[in-house]
Design a protein around this motif. Structure first.
Motif, PDB file in Angstrom:
ATOM      1  N   TRP A   1       0.835  -1.209   0.000  1.00 17.76           N
ATOM      2  CA  TRP A   1       0.000   0.000   0.000  1.00 17.76           C
ATOM      3  C   TRP A   1       0.865   1.252   0.000  1.00 17.76           C
ATOM      4  CZ3 TRP A   1      -5.180   0.109  -0.746  1.00 17.76           C
ATOM      5  CH2 TRP A   1      -5.880  -1.105  -0.595  1.00 17.76           C
ATOM      6  N   CYS A   2       0.434   2.243  -0.790  1.00 18.21           N
ATOM      7  CA  CYS A   2       1.103   3.539  -0.858  1.00 18.21           C
ATOM      8  C   CYS A   2       0.289   4.565  -0.074  1.00 18.21           C
ATOM      9  CB  CYS A   2       1.234   3.997  -2.303  1.00 18.21           C
ATOM     10  SG  CYS A   2       2.131   2.841  -3.361  1.00 18.21           S
ATOM     11  N   GLN A   3       0.905   5.233   0.905  1.00 19.16           N
ATOM     12  CA  GLN A   3       0.230   6.242   1.712  1.00 19.16           C
ATOM     13  C   GLN A   3       0.378   7.608   1.045  1.00 19.16           C
ATOM     14  OE1 GLN A   3      -1.382   5.423   4.712  1.00 19.16           O
ATOM     15  NE2 GLN A   3      -2.238   7.486   4.596  1.00 19.16           N
ATOM     16  N   VAL A   4      -0.756   8.263   0.749  1.00 24.84           N
ATOM     17  CA  VAL A   4      -0.725   9.541   0.033  1.00 24.84           C
ATOM     18  C   VAL A   4      -0.333  10.663   0.997  1.00 24.84           C
ATOM     19  CG1 VAL A   4      -2.036  11.174  -1.373  1.00 24.84           C
ATOM     20  CG2 VAL A   4      -2.521   8.716  -1.542  1.00 24.84           C
ATOM     21  N   ASP A   5       0.742  11.382   0.646  1.00 26.99           N
ATOM     22  CA  ASP A   5       1.200  12.532   1.437  1.00 26.99           C
ATOM     23  C   ASP A   5       0.905  13.785   0.608  1.00 26.99           C
ATOM     24  OD1 ASP A   5       2.575  14.599   2.687  1.00 26.99           O
ATOM     25  OD2 ASP A   5       4.250  13.325   3.286  1.00 26.99           O
ATOM     26  N   PHE A   6      -0.233  14.435   0.887  1.00 28.99           N
ATOM     27  CA  PHE A   6      -0.672  15.570   0.079  1.00 28.99           C
ATOM     28  C   PHE A   6       0.321  16.736   0.133  1.00 28.99           C
ATOM     29  CE2 PHE A   6      -4.677  13.303   0.860  1.00 28.99           C
ATOM     30  CZ  PHE A   6      -5.178  13.238  -0.433  1.00 28.99           C
ATOM     31  N   GLU A   7       0.946  16.935   1.292  1.00 31.43           N
ATOM     32  CA  GLU A   7       1.907  18.046   1.447  1.00 31.43           C
ATOM     33  C   GLU A   7       3.126  17.828   0.558  1.00 31.43           C
ATOM     34  OE1 GLU A   7       3.378  21.635   2.800  1.00 31.43           O
ATOM     35  OE2 GLU A   7       1.380  20.778   3.130  1.00 31.43           O
ATOM     36  N   ALA A   8       3.645  16.581   0.551  1.00 37.24           N
ATOM     37  CA  ALA A   8       4.814  16.268  -0.266  1.00 37.24           C
ATOM     38  C   ALA A   8       4.502  16.424  -1.757  1.00 37.24           C
ATOM     39  CB  ALA A   8       5.288  14.846   0.026  1.00 37.24           C
ATOM     40  N   ILE A   9       3.300  15.995  -2.148  1.00 39.10           N
ATOM     41  CA  ILE A   9       2.913  16.112  -3.561  1.00 39.10           C
ATOM     42  C   ILE A   9       2.797  17.580  -3.955  1.00 39.10           C
ATOM     43  CG2 ILE A   9       1.056  15.631  -5.220  1.00 39.10           C
ATOM     44  CD1 ILE A   9       0.445  13.100  -3.504  1.00 39.10           C
TER      45      ILE A   9
END
Length: 639
Positions: free
Chosen positions: A445-453
């Motif tokens: 599973w890939c955890q979405v990091d909105f800040e990093a994106i």
């Protein structure tokens, strides 16, 4: 094709029941309407027929999964394309349904009101043209109703934001105050509210005064003359359902328990067995019944007191839907009164809990992000009262709901990452590369990091979710979301916390008094000296029932006086102190009199759950005592 031709063509019915035609004509004329019909009187057809005639989607808000599934099964038998989106489905099933809605193949979509808080769902449904919003169990929108659900209050706002032109409200239990509330919230003209009456000439209403110790034997005597007659026996508590079912089986009767504590598969098996007639008697909490469209139920027996006249009306309304005689019997005494009252008292938050919540409000103009379950635990307010409290703050323009979102998104690749990226043009390839780079993988599973994106690509949260949602719909990734966050805007400057705490606590106390009054009205109804059918109809604003129906226990000359149990003596004060001290040892903070009263009366609260109070020797030891009596006794110990 006129209405009756369409009815015959799609449903095989040659005529409409009283009230149905008026409601359907309002809808087909482009107007909103309300159908207030007794249980089993055909409310559902009021949206089902328009749904096949209207050009776009009919969106149905339904409170229970069982109710949805029953109505979906009927529509499918009629070859009408209908579906629900619910938590039991796989990602692929939900994806296929959403595609069917987008393509216009699905005419009716059923959801719970909570589904509208899901930002992914709102983005999806906001792109779909909708002809009609149907609100089932519409009385839930009213604080004066017997089953107020705060999330229903947001439906008028959702209706506006989704640009839905018409609304149909459906309910079987609406008093005059609730009808007025529904009209105001949805701006319904009085002429568009269709009420058909609550009088059922085929139901024999009977109140049998029975001492608690004699109830099981009386129940057996009721069932024995016709052991195979389809019967629902209603109880208040889950463990009572199990015990009573076991006693009936021991007496040689076929019976099964049913309650919300059972797993979904077992409940479904029991419901199917009851529908098929292989299990003639179900001993159930109120979790059973909504969505049970069985026409030949011959008996509904209340082993325990129902929660209100509204609940009683709904529950007996499941009997005799085929028009044939059916018997509705209450085995009545006052032993269960304390349990029902305790449910009410447990939902009133303490002033300290309200004050704790208000202290968390940020400054005016700022956003306030909350996770409801976490906030409920932090402030020691049960989840439903917490939602009601938030609604009170909304109504007083202290906070304004903005939106909800899932804090956490994660996905796993169903197709190789490189293959996914290669499907798109260079600009989108760069964006997806940034999304995938900003979503670190842990095993699969890939955890979405909105800040990093955002830092890598400037991609805003909404665009990231839209992209992931699209990939999910195409079967390229599997996307999951969790941890619902609700966002509010603070409207008012700094509050007088003491004054606001007092105001809100007073509102809850008024609600508490209203619920206790509702309970007392129900007890007075069961002990009425007037015709029960006439009294029941009048409660729901139906003044056309006969003064003497001739088919109730009062008309048969048997006015009931519900026996009161012998009042148990309170334990010795040192025993109460011992139980309370044992619990206090588990808590770093001093426990209030209200919390200790809940503990002794067996009422769960967040702080008691956190302290594992059920394992303590004093939990529920005074559940047969009145809440206020226990609270007064504990207060005197501390004075």
């Amino acid at each position: 094709m006129n209405l009756l031709n369409s009815l015959q063509h799609h449903f095989g019915f040659s005529s409409l029941r009283p009230g149905q035609q008026a409601v359907i004509e309002h809808i087909m004329a482009g107007q909103s309407a309300a159908a207030i019909f007794p249980t089993g009187s055909g409310k559902s057809l009021c949206y089902q027929l328009p749904a096949v005639l209207l050009p776009h989607l009919t969106l149905v808000i339904s409170p229970l999964l069982a109710l949805m599934q029953d109505q979906l099964a009927f529509l499918r038998r009629m070859n009408i394309t209908a579906a629900s989106i619910d938590s039991t489905q796989s990602a692929e099933e939900s994806r296929n349904i959403m595609q069917g809605v987008r393509d216009g193949h699905i005419k009716v979509l059923m959801i719970s009101v909570e589904r509208l808080k899901n930002e992914r769902f709102r983005q999806f449904i906001g792109q779909v043209p909708i002809s009609l919003l149907v609100v089932d169990e519409a009385h839930c929108i009213s604080e004066w109703g017997h089953n107020f659900r705060p999330d229903y209050l947001k439906l008028p706002t959702y209706c506006q934001s989704l640009k839905i032109p018409q609304v149909l409200l459906l309910t079987a239990t609406a008093t005059p105050a609730v009808i007025n509330d529904m009209q105001q919230k949805f701006a319904l003209p009085a002429n568009n509210v269709v009420l058909t009456g609550f009088y059922r000439p085929n139901l024999y209403l009977e109140v049998l005064p029975v001492a608690e110790a004699d109830k099981v034997n009386t129940l057996i005597a009721q069932l024995r003359p016709a052991p195979d007659a389809p019967t629902i026996v209603y109880v208040t508590l889950q463990h009572t359902a199990e015990q009573v079912a076991e006693q009936l089986v021991a007496a040689g009767l076929q019976a099964s328990a049913y309650h919300a504590g059972m797993d979904q598969d077992r409940r479904q098996q029991l419901q199917q067995a009851f529908m098929a007639g292989t299990t003639p008697c179900i001993v159930a909490t109120i979790a059973f019944g909504m969505g049970v469209d069985k026409a030949d139920i011959r008996r509904v027996i209340h082993f325990d007191l129902p929660k209100s006249i509204e609940n009683y009306s709904q529950e007996i309304g499941r009997a005799g839907r085929d028009g044939q005689p059916a018997r509705c019997t209450l085995l009545g005494n006052l032993a269960g009164q304390n349990v029902l009252e305790n449910f009410v008292y447990g939902d009133t938050p303490e002033p300290e809990a309200i004050h704790s919540l208000l202290q968390q409000l940020p400054a005016a103009g700022e956003q306030w992000e909350i996770m409801p379950i976490r906030l409920a635990n932090d402030c020691n307010i049960r989840l439903l009262p917490l939602r009601t409290l938030l609604v009170y703050l909304e109504l007083d323009r202290i906070v304004e709901p903005q939106y909800s979102y899932y804090a956490d998104y994660r996905f796993k690749f169903m197709v190789a990452k490189e293959d996914i990226i290669s499907r798109f043009n260079p600009e989108r390839q760069a964006f997806l590369t940034a999304v995938f780079a900003g979503s670190p993988m842990a095993r699969t599973w890939c955890q979405v990091d909105f800040e990093a994106i955002w830092q890598q690509s400037g991609g805003e949260r909404k665009r990231v979710i839209n992209a992931l949602d699209y990939l999910h719909q195409q079967g390229l990734i599997s996307l999951e979301s969790k941890q619902m966050v609700e966002v509010y805007k603070i409207l008012q400057p700094a509050l007088d916390l003491a004054a606001e705490t007092y105001r809100l606590h007073q509102l809850f106390q008024q609600k508490e008094h209203s619920e206790i009054a509702r309970l007392n009205k129900m007890l007075a109804f069961f002990e009425s000296e007037r015709c029960l059918s006439q009294e029941l109809a009048a409660y729901f604003a139906d003044h056309h029932a006969p003064e003497h129906c001739g088919h109730c226990s009062v008309c048969a000359g048997n006015t009931a006086q519900l026996p009161a149990p012998a009042k148990p003596a309170l334990p010795a004060l040192d025993q109460l102190q011992f139980w309370c001290k044992q619990l206090q040892k588990q808590s770093p903070q001093s426990l209030s009199t209200h919390t200790l009263t809940c503990f002794l009366c067996g009422i769960s609260t967040p702080v008691l759950n956190r302290l594992k109070a059920r394992k303590q020797p004093g939990f529920a030891r005074l559940e047969q005592h009145r809440f206020n009596e226990v609270r007064s006794t504990l207060a005197s110990l501390n004075s």
